[in-house]
Design an enzyme around this catalytic site. Structure first.
Site, mmCIF file in Angstrom:
data_model
loop_
_atom_site.group_PDB
_atom_site.id
_atom_site.type_symbol
_atom_site.label_atom_id
_atom_site.label_comp_id
_atom_site.label_asym_id
_atom_site.label_seq_id
_atom_site.Cartn_x
_atom_site.Cartn_y
_atom_site.Cartn_z
ATOM 1 N N CYS A 246 -23.399 -90.430 -15.790
ATOM 2 C CA CYS A 246 -24.578 -91.185 -16.186
ATOM 3 C C CYS A 246 -24.871 -92.229 -15.114
ATOM 4 O O CYS A 246 -24.060 -92.453 -14.217
ATOM 5 C CB CYS A 246 -24.313 -91.890 -17.497
ATOM 6 S SG CYS A 246 -23.597 -90.830 -18.755
ATOM 7 N N ARG B 291 -27.706 -88.174 -11.227
ATOM 8 C CA ARG B 291 -26.378 -88.355 -11.812
ATOM 9 C C ARG B 291 -26.329 -87.934 -13.276
ATOM 10 O O ARG B 291 -25.256 -87.742 -13.843
ATOM 11 C CB ARG B 291 -25.970 -89.810 -11.713
ATOM 12 C CG ARG B 291 -25.646 -90.189 -10.301
ATOM 13 C CD ARG B 291 -25.138 -91.587 -10.241
ATOM 14 N NE ARG B 291 -24.242 -91.702 -9.141
ATOM 15 C CZ ARG B 291 -22.930 -91.825 -9.256
ATOM 16 N NH1 ARG B 291 -22.364 -91.856 -10.429
ATOM 17 N NH2 ARG B 291 -22.184 -91.910 -8.189
ATOM 18 N N GLU C 175 -17.357 -70.365 -2.567
ATOM 19 C CA GLU C 175 -18.394 -71.384 -2.466
ATOM 20 C C GLU C 175 -19.795 -70.761 -2.606
ATOM 21 O O GLU C 175 -20.667 -71.323 -3.271
ATOM 22 C CB GLU C 175 -18.239 -72.150 -1.140
ATOM 23 C CG GLU C 175 -19.278 -73.201 -0.852
ATOM 24 C CD GLU C 175 -19.400 -74.313 -1.895
ATOM 25 O OE1 GLU C 175 -18.544 -74.396 -2.797
ATOM 26 O OE2 GLU C 175 -20.380 -75.059 -1.827
ATOM 27 N N ASN D 126 -21.102 -95.902 -18.980
ATOM 28 C CA ASN D 126 -20.668 -94.642 -18.366
ATOM 29 C C ASN D 126 -19.185 -94.498 -18.661
ATOM 30 O O ASN D 126 -18.447 -95.480 -18.569
ATOM 31 C CB ASN D 126 -20.834 -94.670 -16.844
ATOM 32 C CG ASN D 126 -22.281 -94.679 -16.419
ATOM 33 O OD1 ASN D 126 -23.177 -94.510 -17.231
ATOM 34 N ND2 ASN D 126 -22.501 -94.899 -15.129
ATOM 35 N N GLY D 127 -18.742 -93.279 -18.947
ATOM 36 C CA GLY D 127 -17.312 -93.073 -19.224
ATOM 37 C C GLY D 127 -17.125 -92.578 -20.639
ATOM 38 O O GLY D 127 -18.082 -92.143 -21.298
ATOM 39 N N GLU E 253 -24.477 -72.261 -9.964
ATOM 40 C CA GLU E 253 -24.878 -73.633 -10.324
ATOM 41 C C GLU E 253 -26.386 -73.790 -10.463
ATOM 42 O O GLU E 253 -26.841 -74.480 -11.358
ATOM 43 C CB GLU E 253 -24.428 -74.614 -9.225
ATOM 44 C CG GLU E 253 -22.990 -75.024 -9.300
ATOM 45 C CD GLU E 253 -22.687 -76.136 -8.307
ATOM 46 O OE1 GLU E 253 -22.864 -75.904 -7.099
ATOM 47 O OE2 GLU E 253 -22.284 -77.209 -8.734
ATOM 48 N N LYS F 148 -24.053 -84.991 -10.752
ATOM 49 C CA LYS F 148 -23.594 -85.088 -9.368
ATOM 50 C C LYS F 148 -22.165 -85.575 -9.264
ATOM 51 O O LYS F 148 -21.382 -85.085 -8.465
ATOM 52 C CB LYS F 148 -24.538 -86.023 -8.605
ATOM 53 C CG LYS F 148 -24.242 -86.120 -7.120
ATOM 54 C CD LYS F 148 -24.428 -84.779 -6.450
ATOM 55 C CE LYS F 148 -24.000 -84.779 -4.996
ATOM 56 N NZ LYS F 148 -23.849 -83.402 -4.508
ATOM 57 N N TRP G 47 -25.844 -88.384 -19.224
ATOM 58 C CA TRP G 47 -25.310 -87.021 -19.211
ATOM 59 C C TRP G 47 -24.420 -86.950 -20.434
ATOM 60 O O TRP G 47 -23.363 -87.595 -20.476
ATOM 61 C CB TRP G 47 -24.521 -86.789 -17.925
ATOM 62 C CG TRP G 47 -24.012 -85.393 -17.728
ATOM 63 C CD1 TRP G 47 -24.660 -84.357 -17.116
ATOM 64 C CD2 TRP G 47 -22.732 -84.867 -18.100
ATOM 65 N NE1 TRP G 47 -23.876 -83.232 -17.104
ATOM 66 C CE2 TRP G 47 -22.683 -83.520 -17.704
ATOM 67 C CE3 TRP G 47 -21.621 -85.406 -18.756
ATOM 68 C CZ2 TRP G 47 -21.571 -82.704 -17.923
ATOM 69 C CZ3 TRP G 47 -20.513 -84.592 -18.973
ATOM 70 C CH2 TRP G 47 -20.495 -83.262 -18.553
ATOM 71 N N HIS H 35 -8.436 -54.439 -7.625
ATOM 72 C CA HIS H 35 -7.491 -54.669 -8.722
ATOM 73 C C HIS H 35 -8.203 -55.105 -9.999
ATOM 74 O O HIS H 35 -7.581 -55.686 -10.877
ATOM 75 C CB HIS H 35 -6.442 -55.714 -8.305
ATOM 76 C CG HIS H 35 -5.639 -55.279 -7.119
ATOM 77 N ND1 HIS H 35 -4.669 -54.305 -7.198
ATOM 78 C CD2 HIS H 35 -5.689 -55.650 -5.822
ATOM 79 C CE1 HIS H 35 -4.146 -54.103 -6.000
ATOM 80 N NE2 HIS H 35 -4.750 -54.908 -5.140
ATOM 81 N N LYS I 183 -22.416 -71.795 -5.558
ATOM 82 C CA LYS I 183 -23.776 -72.285 -5.299
ATOM 83 C C LYS I 183 -24.770 -71.501 -6.141
ATOM 84 O O LYS I 183 -25.654 -72.070 -6.754
ATOM 85 C CB LYS I 183 -24.164 -72.141 -3.813
ATOM 86 C CG LYS I 183 -23.547 -73.105 -2.840
ATOM 87 C CD LYS I 183 -23.991 -74.532 -2.957
ATOM 88 C CE LYS I 183 -23.205 -75.271 -3.984
ATOM 89 N NZ LYS I 183 -21.982 -75.925 -3.641
HETATM 90 O O1 M6R Z 1 -17.683 -85.579 -5.554
HETATM 91 P P1 M6R Z 1 -16.662 -84.485 -5.523
HETATM 92 O O2 M6R Z 1 -16.597 -83.772 -4.232
HETATM 93 O O3 M6R Z 1 -15.305 -84.977 -5.968
HETATM 94 O O4 M6R Z 1 -17.148 -83.474 -6.630
HETATM 95 C C1 M6R Z 1 -16.388 -82.355 -6.980
HETATM 96 C C2 M6R Z 1 -17.221 -81.363 -7.749
HETATM 97 O O5 M6R Z 1 -17.657 -81.920 -8.962
HETATM 98 C C3 M6R Z 1 -18.441 -80.887 -6.949
HETATM 99 O O6 M6R Z 1 -18.065 -80.366 -5.719
HETATM 100 C C4 M6R Z 1 -19.216 -79.829 -7.738
HETATM 101 O O7 M6R Z 1 -18.470 -78.659 -7.838
HETATM 102 C C5 M6R Z 1 -20.576 -79.605 -7.088
HETATM 103 N N1 M6R Z 1 -21.582 -79.510 -8.101
HETATM 104 C C6 M6R Z 1 -20.621 -78.406 -6.241
HETATM 105 O O8 M6R Z 1 -21.885 -78.050 -5.804
#
Ligand code: M6R
Length: 608
Positions: A2, A27, A481, A100-101, A488, A603, A74, A504, A485
């Protein structure tokens, strides 16, 4: 997750708070709200959905006052509804809180407060804070907040206002980032510097256990026994332009296209071409100390975990030191074998990921030396690590990490060079790596110049339901990765696999509907991956090959090809990732996804 922003000063607060919230929207973006002191008391507006909805509500029913707090959410506890949106107010409406938290003992606290007559209106954990602070209030807000927080288990970054002290904001932090912004006769509180960068560059970062009191005359920082602390003022050295889209349709696209520059920035002043090594000022380790370690543990989450996997290959191949890569969320609750001869590298773009921070603290507790590879300057991981490497990729606003990933891999290559040259790596090999690193920005640019080819490919595959990404060696993490991407931002199910593992199990999924992205640059495992491509083709899968030169052995076996420039094996995942980022981006755009704010994601993941 948040976002929090607060303001006290001579200006009308609401436009500043809304501007701050918009900068924090990356965020958390499922609901938002504002509370302002309007001369009579605390006045709030809250709305589910994006900040534009809150803005519309404020246009219809303005909030007028020069002190206020605001939040973009969030959801953790309770759906993203107006009632669950922050700020939350106390039963007597005198207190408003943004948080936040996660308050872990919220259920028990709520039961006790309800039994004492406090009336709850939301499903959130945060609301207990508002009632608890009301219960503890005896005339001084900071004292009430301290007493309330003594009863709280969990994590928080909070900002609190009280109608009985209408010129004061109290903020406190434990496990969720918060900073104070210092303007001309005005003060801000924010969970992220981007919220207040339009107004000031002078900030004070709060540490866990700190509490800040802001009013019209100044600010003070206290600890939880109300003793005043002396904290350093830091200056933010990035620009507003870096957190604006600058003509690009999305932040993600801008950040993909920034990579020639961001990679250059990661390397700037750090390469020693003559000696075939690197110079890393922030490590806080002498060469002797670097040689002292028996093993390296790298801990991270998400995309940062993928870059860590590439780092593992680099360190083991070139520095000949054993490496383990661990998901931070698993590491923190295991009984890992880590001691004072372990170098624990902590990778995090934001420097605030809760699991990664906890893993770092656990490694420290066990005696390991910690090194943060972090993008966000002044973040908690950066400040708590024993040393580190800032990747200098600049603010990354798109939720899907792109430029941070490639810069993380470059930072790992720089560290490998340093450690490798101290151990096993010859000067000639060191120089070869330096040269290859120097060539990367131009090579990435040459890929970006052909982005339209990837856009066409995206048109071809935008309706796919599933994707498989295959790679071997250094490019297995690139496959992970690439798949991350795509899922996501386009919500297409995608899996990354080591190419040879496919037979496998995942091979059962392959038919003419399955696009398979094979990362096959010309490297030591190229011939092996050709066999895997054949296995896909034999089952009528659609092969999209990422290659680095004309390959006679692939003729007739692939459906689409995108060539990346040839580089040394350890750096090939950097180049391979760029077309994969573009592919995910263009497919997502063509499917109508909100690329910068994909559903359910945030984020910076500051909760467990
Ligand atoms: O800020 P960080 O690199 O610690 O974040 C880790 C993950 O939350 C972050 O890489 C997440 O997987 C992204 N959304 C990837 O695109």
């Amino acid at each position: 997750m948040c976002g929090i922003v607060g303001y006290v000063g001579p200006r009308v607060a609401t436009p500043l708070l809304i501007d701050g919230l918009k900068r924090l929207e990356y965020r958390g973006y499922d609901s938002a709200g504002v509370a302002v002191m309007n001369g009579k008391g605390v006045d709030t507006r809250r709305a589910p959905g994006k900040i534009v909805k809150l803005e519309a509500m404020l246009n219809a029913e303005p909030l007028v006052g020069t002190l206020g707090i605001a939040h973009t959410r969030w959801a953790t506890h309770g759906a993203p509804t107006e009632l669950n949106a922050h700020p939350h107010t106390s039963t007597d409406k005198s207190i408003a809180v943004v948080h936040n938290g996660i308050i872990e003992n919220a259920t028990a606290l709520k039961a006790r407060l309800e039994a004492s007559g406090y009336v709850f209106t939301s499903e959130t954990d945060t609301e207990v804070l508002a009632h608890l602070i009301q219960e503890m209030y005896t005339g001084k807000l900071e004292d009430a907040v301290i007493r309330a927080l003594e009863h709280v288990e969990g994590t928080y970054g909070i900002a609190v206002i009280c109608s009985k002290e209408p010129d004061k904001i109290v903020a406190a932090r434990k496990g969720s980032p918060l900073l104070i912004g210092l303007g001309e006769n005005e003060y801000f509180v924010a969970s992220d510097a981007s919220a207040i960068l339009s107004y000031t560059r002078e900030v004070v970062y709060l540490d866990d256990g700190d509490l800040a009191v802001l009013d019209r005359n100044g600010y003070k920082i206290l600890d939880m026994s109300a003793t005043q602390l002396d904290k350093a003022v830091s200056r933010i050295d990035w620009d507003l332009g870096q957190i604006e889209r600058g003509g690009y349709a999305h932040f993600m696209l801008k950040e993909i296209f920034e990579q020639p520059t961001t990679i250059e920035n990661t390397m700037r002043g750090r390469l020693l071409p003559e000696d075939g090594t690197s110079k890393l000022g922030g490590l806080n380790l002498t060469d002797e100390e670097l040689l002292f370690f028996d093993n390296i543990v790298i801990t991270a989450c998400g995309t940062s975990w993928h870059s860590a996997l590439i780092g593992e290959h680099m360190f083991e191949e070139l520095a000949r030191i054993p490496v383990e890569v661990e998901y931070a969320s698993e590491f923190r609750y295991r009984n890992p074998i880590v001691d004072e001869r372990t170098l624990c590298i902590v990778m995090s773009q934001s420097g605030e990921t809760a699991d990664t921070l906890a893993a770092m603290r656990e490694a420290k507790r066990r005696g390991a030396r910690t090194l943060g590879i972090v993008n966000q300057v002044g973040s908690t991981i950066a400040r708590e690590a024993d040393g580190g490497i800032y990747i200098h990729a600049g603010p990354e606003i798109g939720v899907a990490s792109t430029k941070a990933f490639t810069s993380q891999v470059v930072a790992l290559a720089l560290l490998t060079l340093k450690v490798g040259r101290l151990r096993d790596l010859s000067i000639m090999n060191g120089r070869r790596i330096v040269e290859a690193l120097q060539a990367l920005p131009g090579q990435i640019q040459s890929i970006l110049d052909r982005a339209d080819e990837i856009e066409q490919l995206a048109e071809e595959f935008k309706r796919a339901q599933n994707f498989l990404y295959l790679g071997r060696g250094y490019n297995f993490p690139a496959a992970l990765e690439g798949a991350l991407k795509l899922k996501e931002i386009s919500y297409i199910h995608a899996e990354g696999y080591p190419a040879a593992e496919m037979k496998h199990g995942p091979i059962a999924l392959i038919d003419e509907m399955m696009p398979v992205v094979c990362i096959a640059p010309h490297d030591s495992v190229f011939d092996k991956i050709v066999s895997n491509v054949q296995e896909v083709k034999a089952r009528k899968g659609k092969v999209i090959a990422i290659t680095s030169q004309a390959e006679p052995s692939l003729v007739g076996k692939i459906d689409y090809e995108f060539r990346i420039p040839q580089t040394i094996e350890m750096l090939s995942p950097i180049l391979a990732s760029v077309p994969l980022q573009l592919l995910a981006y263009y497919i997502a755009v063509k499917r109508g996804s909100n690329v910068d704010q994909p559903r359910n994601l945030a984020k910076s993941v500051t909760v467990e």
